[in-house]
Write a protein that holds these residues in place. Structure first.
Motif, PDB file in Angstrom:
ATOM      1  N   HIS A 209      10.820 -10.880  13.803  1.00 50.82           N
ATOM      2  CA  HIS A 209      11.017 -10.594  15.225  1.00 50.82           C
ATOM      3  C   HIS A 209      12.020  -9.489  15.519  1.00 50.82           C
ATOM      4  O   HIS A 209      11.982  -8.888  16.581  1.00 50.82           O
ATOM      5  CB  HIS A 209      11.378 -11.872  15.999  1.00 50.82           C
ATOM      6  CG  HIS A 209      12.814 -12.261  15.877  1.00 50.82           C
ATOM      7  ND1 HIS A 209      13.281 -13.066  14.885  1.00 50.82           N
ATOM      8  CD2 HIS A 209      13.896 -11.940  16.630  1.00 50.82           C
ATOM      9  CE1 HIS A 209      14.585 -13.235  15.021  1.00 50.82           C
ATOM     10  NE2 HIS A 209      14.986 -12.557  16.080  1.00 50.82           N
ATOM     11  N   ASP A 210      12.926  -9.172  14.586  1.00 52.30           N
ATOM     12  CA  ASP A 210      13.923  -8.142  14.866  1.00 52.30           C
ATOM     13  C   ASP A 210      13.657  -6.811  14.163  1.00 52.30           C
ATOM     14  O   ASP A 210      14.448  -5.884  14.301  1.00 52.30           O
ATOM     15  CB  ASP A 210      15.326  -8.648  14.480  1.00 52.30           C
ATOM     16  CG  ASP A 210      15.998  -9.407  15.623  1.00 52.30           C
ATOM     17  OD1 ASP A 210      15.659  -9.110  16.800  1.00 52.30           O
ATOM     18  OD2 ASP A 210      16.828 -10.287  15.352  1.00 52.30           O
TER      19      ASP A 210
ATOM     20  N   ASN B  37      21.221 -17.430  18.014  1.00 54.86           N
ATOM     21  CA  ASN B  37      22.284 -16.519  18.452  1.00 54.86           C
ATOM     22  C   ASN B  37      23.432 -17.288  19.094  1.00 54.86           C
ATOM     23  O   ASN B  37      24.594 -16.942  18.916  1.00 54.86           O
ATOM     24  CB  ASN B  37      21.734 -15.481  19.433  1.00 54.86           C
ATOM     25  CG  ASN B  37      20.945 -14.396  18.707  1.00 54.86           C
ATOM     26  OD1 ASN B  37      21.107 -14.202  17.499  1.00 54.86           O
ATOM     27  ND2 ASN B  37      20.084 -13.711  19.427  1.00 54.86           N
TER      28      ASN B  37
ATOM     29  N   ASP C 171      15.150 -17.676  18.881  1.00 57.06           N
ATOM     30  CA  ASP C 171      16.068 -16.573  18.636  1.00 57.06           C
ATOM     31  C   ASP C 171      17.373 -16.819  19.388  1.00 57.06           C
ATOM     32  O   ASP C 171      18.478 -16.738  18.844  1.00 57.06           O
ATOM     33  CB  ASP C 171      15.382 -15.286  19.123  1.00 57.06           C
ATOM     34  CG  ASP C 171      16.271 -14.060  19.017  1.00 57.06           C
ATOM     35  OD1 ASP C 171      16.962 -13.921  17.995  1.00 57.06           O
ATOM     36  OD2 ASP C 171      16.261 -13.240  19.957  1.00 57.06           O
TER      37      ASP C 171
ATOM     38  N   HIS D 178      19.160 -14.864   9.893  1.00 56.08           N
ATOM     39  CA  HIS D 178      18.774 -15.045  11.291  1.00 56.08           C
ATOM     40  C   HIS D 178      17.268 -15.251  11.463  1.00 56.08           C
ATOM     41  O   HIS D 178      16.844 -16.286  12.005  1.00 56.08           O
ATOM     42  CB  HIS D 178      19.316 -13.878  12.123  1.00 56.08           C
ATOM     43  CG  HIS D 178      18.822 -13.855  13.527  1.00 56.08           C
ATOM     44  ND1 HIS D 178      19.084 -14.863  14.430  1.00 56.08           N
ATOM     45  CD2 HIS D 178      18.058 -12.950  14.190  1.00 56.08           C
ATOM     46  CE1 HIS D 178      18.516 -14.568  15.590  1.00 56.08           C
ATOM     47  NE2 HIS D 178      17.876 -13.420  15.470  1.00 56.08           N
TER      48      HIS D 178
ATOM     49  N   TYR E 106      21.622 -10.437   7.031  1.00 55.60           N
ATOM     50  CA  TYR E 106      20.855 -10.491   8.269  1.00 55.60           C
ATOM     51  C   TYR E 106      19.677 -11.443   8.172  1.00 55.60           C
ATOM     52  O   TYR E 106      19.317 -12.121   9.124  1.00 55.60           O
ATOM     53  CB  TYR E 106      20.379  -9.088   8.679  1.00 55.60           C
ATOM     54  CG  TYR E 106      19.992  -9.058  10.130  1.00 55.60           C
ATOM     55  CD1 TYR E 106      20.916  -8.717  11.103  1.00 55.60           C
ATOM     56  CD2 TYR E 106      18.716  -9.433  10.534  1.00 55.60           C
ATOM     57  CE1 TYR E 106      20.599  -8.746  12.440  1.00 55.60           C
ATOM     58  CE2 TYR E 106      18.373  -9.469  11.876  1.00 55.60           C
ATOM     59  CZ  TYR E 106      19.319  -9.122  12.826  1.00 55.60           C
ATOM     60  OH  TYR E 106      18.995  -9.160  14.136  1.00 55.60           O
TER      61      TYR E 106
HETATM   62 MN    MN Z   1      16.943 -12.039  16.866  1.00 61.06          MN
END
Ligand code: MN
Length: 707
Positions: free
Chosen positions: A72-73, A143, A139, A48, A45
């Motif tokens: 940010h996540d 994505n 972001d 990202h 992860y």
């Molecule tokens: Mn994100």
């Protein structure tokens, strides 16, 4: 997979040790929080948030933004709490992450609502801190780059959301590089068939086009070097999406797309931009209608460049963009290019930046537009506007959304000019303020100090900015009138109850009113406004409770000693004429305080007054005042013995008194009786009486009554 060292490398020139350490700490924190999580691509992860931070580094943003990008996540996808973030990274980073998280958490019942709500969240977050949208765009970009790993339904949803929300916002912020990549990536999922059609059209030509492009680039480069202008030249084949869009908007076939080969000349000064342009046009003929000077007339997002399309000897065509290095940075990174968060309060920056004019308008739009359908419609106008460019008499360029009127223009020039706009001259010709503007119009606004917005102005204004300013002024004036009226009513009651003038005055009055009046009053002004609007009735009970004992009114009922409240102007919202009896100037009248509406003026003859159906507490004395001439409508009913030419005689009588007949009809009955009903336009009650007398003189007329 990208590593943190790659990012640190990018920022090494800009960031100090403290900032580098912060990024390293955030990376470790993020890695731990996302531990065990895997992206659909199969990568850990952490890849990202690292990609997002790398993108933010390319945008030249500060360490706070990059740190928030790395994190940010974590609120959305891990157990980390906002409090924890605040403690470890400070309130700025935590606020940014929270802002980003709020946008991703929007859940609405329909896709339309979902979209509207997402935009609302984005805009509100942006006004707090622009960096939220920079992170969100980074972001979204990553994505999309990894969208192929997602199930088809998610691909469609994310891609179309990108086309409708994120790409237009990036465009509005002048972030051309991100906008272009977002569109290209989303295109294949939103319009897969079109995407593959474009690719199959472009691909076979690519090889030839690249060779032609390289050749022309060399030729152009030589010419520029000969003329000693410092410049860099880039060449590229246009992206499938932009070619497709060109075909769609210009309704042309692929064969008619001239400029899928494009060159960019970057030089050092505006002067040299025009030098290069001159050089190009001297050597190759420009295609008519394709030259645009965005240096003299920047786009609303402040994009600047010269665009032209030329034809070479072998009949191939090239689009050429010419700009300075500074313009180039601005065209790529837009507002992020110069976003220096620390220099000033973020909100102040948002308010000042001309590129964010639309953002301010959208914030106002949220406040006023609660209906989601209307909101989306307005939003489209604001977010993806077609622009018109018009000029002030001095030659300044003003850009407005297509559909904007001269009144919108007036408000755009200056609020005061808008508020006192009396008329417009468009290309020298006097024109109404509601006239929609067209590109190239020269617009001059005529102002008059006594002019003030009326409610009808709202239908003449198109932009939410102008509408907001009009509404604000209308509300202010409404309030002023309510306060003045309330004060008068208060003074009248004081006099009626024999209280000393000014009783009890100031804050003392306010203190005494608490617990007594049904609505809480924040201030004296607020109290008078509530009285003026009829929300508080100055009943005897209220006055008794705030006055010394033994309070007695001078006289019973409504007939007070004051008649200062004058029915001067029918258009004033707080004094209106009752529809039931439609009083006419000169008639005896009585005011009635209607809750929330101010004073309704009834005629003394009104059945509701005569039969005492109205609460006496609310009746107040009013007078006509010095009215500017106004035309009233009045109905009369003539009862007569029917005879040939009766109606003609009656209408002649009316005309003889210089009154207009709005409507007339005749009914005849047995025994030769006739009834004529008429609606007339008259000046005042004396005018009506004169007409009645004139009709009564006609032979056979039995009676003339008002309806
Ligand atoms: Mn994100």
């Amino acid at each position: 997979m990208i590593r943190i060292d790659d990012i640190l490398e990018k920022v090494s020139g800009r960031f100090g040790d403290k900032e580098i350490a912060l990024l390293q700490k955030a990376t470790v924190f993020s890695a731990r929080a996302h531990k065990g999580q895997v992206r659909r691509s199969g990568e850990p992860y952490l890849s990202h948030p690292l990609e997002v931070a790398s993108q933010l580094a390319d945008m030249n943003l500060d360490a706070t933004a990059l740190t928030a990008g790395l994190l940010h996540d974590v609120l959305e996808d891990t157990d980390v709490t906002a409090a924890e973030l605040r403690e470890t990274f400070g309130k700025d980073v935590a606020a940014l992450v929270e802002g980003v998280t709020k946008i991703s958490r929007v859940q609405e019942s329909s896709p339309e609502l979902q979209r509207a709500e997402t935009i609302r969240k984005i805009i509100l977050a942006m006004t707090d801190d622009m960096r939220v949208i920079f992170i969100k765009l980074a972001d979204r970009l990553h994505n999309l780059r990894t969208l192929k790993f997602l199930p088809e339904t998610a691909q469609k949803r994310i891609a179309s959301e990108t086309m409708e929300i994120y790409a237009p916002i990036a465009d509005r912020l002048g972030m051309g590089r991100i906008k272009a990549e977002l569109e290209d990536l989303a295109f294949r999922y939103v319009e897969p068939e079109e995407f593959f059609r474009m690719a199959s059209l472009l691909e076979p030509r690519r090889k030839k086009a690249e060779i032609a492009l390289a050749a022309f680039r060399r030729t152009l480069g030589r010419k520029i070097i000969e003329s000693r202008i410092p410049a860099e030249i880039e060449g590229r084949i246009k992206r499938p999406y932009s070619v497709w869009q060109k075909m769609k908007t210009q309704k042309i076939e692929f064969g008619q797309v001239y400029d899928f080969m494009a060159l960019r000349v970057i030089t050092d000064s505006v002067r040299n931009c025009y030098q290069v342009l001159g050089l190009i046009h001297q050597n190759w003929p420009p295609i008519p209608g394709r030259f645009r000077d965005f240096i003299a007339m920047p786009k609303p997002n402040l994009y600047q460049a010269l665009h032209t399309t030329i034809l070479t000897e072998d009949k191939s065509s090239f689009e050429i963009q010419i700009r300075t290095a500074e313009m180039h940075t601005l065209a790529e990174n837009g507002i992020a290019a110069h976003w220096r968060y620390k220099e000033k309060d973020a909100q102040a920056l948002v308010m000042e930046d001309r590129r964010l004019h639309w953002l301010r308008e959208m914030v106002e739009l949220f406040k006023e537009q609660r209906d989601p359908k209307e909101f989306l419609k307005q939003l489209k106008i604001n977010l993806i506007p077609e622009e018109v460019y018009v000029f002030t008499p001095k030659g300044r360029v003003i850009s407005l959304p297509a559909g904007a009127s001269a009144l919108d223009f007036a408000f755009r020039i200056h609020t005061e000019i808008g508020l006192h706009a009396a008329g417009a001259k468009i290309n020298g010709k006097p024109s109404p303020l509601r006239t929609p503007l067209r590109t190239g119009d020269i617009v001059e606004i005529v102002t008059a100090p006594e002019r003030e917005p009326a409610r009808s102005w709202l239908s003449m204004a198109f932009t939410s900015g102008a509408r907001h300013l009009i509404k604000r002024r209308l509300n202010q004036r409404d309030l002023q009138r309510a306060v003045a009226l309330g004060r008068k009513l208060w003074e009248r009651e004081i006099a009626r109850f024999r209280l000393p003038p000014g009783f009890p005055g100031g804050n003392d009055l306010l203190a005494r009113l608490t617990d007594v009046v049904p609505v809480p009053c924040r201030s004296l002004e607020n109290f008078f406004a509530l009285v003026g609007r009829g929300k508080i009735i100055l009943s005897r009970k209220i006055l008794e409770r705030i006055s010394p004992p033994g309070l007695e009114p001078r006289r019973k009922g409504y007939v007070g000693g004051l008649s200062e409240i004058q029915v001067k102007d029918r258009s004033r919202e707080l004094v209106r004429l009752a529809k039931c009896c439609a009083p006419i100037q000169g008639e005896q009248i009585i005011g009635y305080l209607t809750t929330g509406k101010g004073i309704t003026v009834h005629a003394g003859r009104c059945p509701r007054i005569v039969k005492e159906l109205l609460s006496p507490d609310r009746l107040i004395e009013v007078s006509w005042g010095d009215l500017t001439p106004v035309v009233y409508k009045a109905g009369i009913i003539v009862s007569a013995v029917d005879s040939p030419g009766l109606l003609a005689k009656v209408t002649a009588a009316v005309a003889g008194q210089n009154a207009d007949i709005v409507k007339a009809d005749v009914a005849t009955f047995a025994e030769n009786k006739a009834l004529i009903r008429m609606t007339l336009r008259i000046r005042d009650i004396r005018h009506l009486e004169a007409i009645r007398a004139e009709i009564a003189r006609i032979e056979g007329v039995v009676s003339v009554d008002r309806t």
